[in-house]
Scaffold this active site. Structure first.
Site, short mmCIF file in Angstrom:
data_model
loop_
_atom_site.label_atom_id
_atom_site.label_comp_id
_atom_site.label_asym_id
_atom_site.label_seq_id
_atom_site.Cartn_x
_atom_site.Cartn_y
_atom_site.Cartn_z
N HIS A 106 0.83 -1.21 0.00
CA HIS A 106 0.00 0.00 0.00
C HIS A 106 0.86 1.25 0.00
CE1 HIS A 106 1.05 -0.55 4.22
NE2 HIS A 106 0.77 0.74 4.41
N ARG A 280 5.24 5.87 14.08
CA ARG A 280 5.21 6.45 12.72
C ARG A 280 4.74 7.90 12.74
NH1 ARG A 280 1.44 4.07 8.04
NH2 ARG A 280 0.24 6.00 8.27
C1 SIN Z 1 3.12 0.85 7.77
O1 SIN Z 1 3.35 2.04 7.98
O2 SIN Z 1 2.40 0.48 6.86
C2 SIN Z 1 3.78 -0.18 8.67
C3 SIN Z 1 5.13 -0.53 8.19
C4 SIN Z 1 5.85 -1.45 9.14
O3 SIN Z 1 5.40 -1.62 10.28
O4 SIN Z 1 6.89 -1.98 8.78
#
Ligand code: SIN
Length: 289
Positions: A106, A280
């Site tokens: 995604h 994040r």
């Molecule tokens: C994400 O931001 O889609 C998660 C990526 C990850 O946890 O490696």
């Protein structure tokens, strides 16, 4: 031994794969960045589509400060943020959880009218094996198409929606029982839709990139879902072939910064019984054109 990219004076840039991705050395992200170093990081980010830093020690405020050098920060519409930090989403998989977050190809929040410029994922706790993340270069995926396919796609737009993930009965609704550690909102608000070009022109590099992804691209404008499915299936399969990808092995203190305008990514869920905790920060982008 990786090839070091030339032309940088403040940082060292080591590509990690032939298609995309580079590790940057020589930067402490907990300190304010001088303009020359910031500009070199920005160049490396645009050149390699995802850049990685190791052995960083960041507080949530320092993480956000790095993000703010690139733009305003996104408040995720569905994921409950870190307490006191609405711009940070914790991405956590506890030992007993079965499902992970981001476990499919995604581009972050492509369902928004102005989707993400980039995301900065910082590792706090990582499994002893597994839990890597993959990225796929969407410039390369576009460039590899035939002229006939490119011509057709350049005139098309597609509808993006968060519904398959965040609406009642969607992926998060099903996963909330298999993933106790993250609070993801399941809501009728997730039936919202945005329209984006199927091929977007990157606002900073001027390069064309494919811009569809499996969870969020619902159909092509002016077509039914059923009519859209074969071409969408082809594009999603085509754009994530291994020759366009890189793979990153996380350690506590690693930070990845990827460009959501020209990449997709995939969080591997191959570490059952182990814990993984990331933070994040997502940077707001512009309207895709
Ligand atoms: C994400 O931001 O889609 C998660 C990526 C990850 O946890 O490696």
């Amino acid at each position: 031994m990786a090839t070091v990219t030339a032309g940088y004076e403040r940082i060292t840039v080591n590509p990690i794969a032939g298609s995309m991705g580079a590790e940057i050395e020589g930067v402490d992200l907990s300190e304010p960045l001088d303009d020359a170093t910031f500009e070199e990081i920005r160049q490396a980010f645009l050149e390699h589509c995802v850049v990685f830093f190791r052995d960083q020690q960041l507080t949530p405020d320092q993480h956000k400060a790095f993000g703010l050098r690139f733009g305003t920060l996104n408040i995720h519409p569905f994921v409950t943020p870190l307490e006191g930090h609405p711009e940070i989403i914790p991405i956590v998989k506890e030992r007993e959880d079965k499902a992970n977050f981001g476990g499919g190809w995604h581009s972050d929040v492509s369902f928004m009218v102005k989707p993400a410029l980039g995301s900065m994922l910082y590792a706090l706790d990582t499994p002893t094996y597994g839990g890597d993340t993959l990225w796929a270069n969407q410039y390369m995926a576009y460039d590899a198409l035939s002229d006939g396919m490119k011509d057709m796609l350049n005139g098309m737009t597609a509808i993006h929606s968060p519904s398959s993930q965040y609406a009642p009965g969607g992926e998060s609704d099903r996963n909330n029982s298999k993933r106790k550690s993250m609070a993801v909102k399941v809501t009728e608000e997730a039936y919202s839709e945005s329209t984006h070009p199927v091929v977007r022109t990157h606002p900073e590099t001027g390069r064309k990139a494919l811009y569809v992804n499996e969870p969020f691209t619902v159909k092509f404008t002016g077509m039914t879902r059923r009519e859209s499915r074969p071409l969408l299936r082809f594009l999603c399969d085509h754009s994530t072939q291994e020759q366009y990808t890189c793979r990153f092995r996380w350690q506590p203190g690693s930070l990845a910064f990827w460009d959501n305008r020209c990449t997709q990514h995939y969080a591997l869920n191959d570490y059952q019984g182990q814990r993984r905790e990331m933070h994040r920060v997502t940077i707001n982008g512009d309207t895709p054109r």
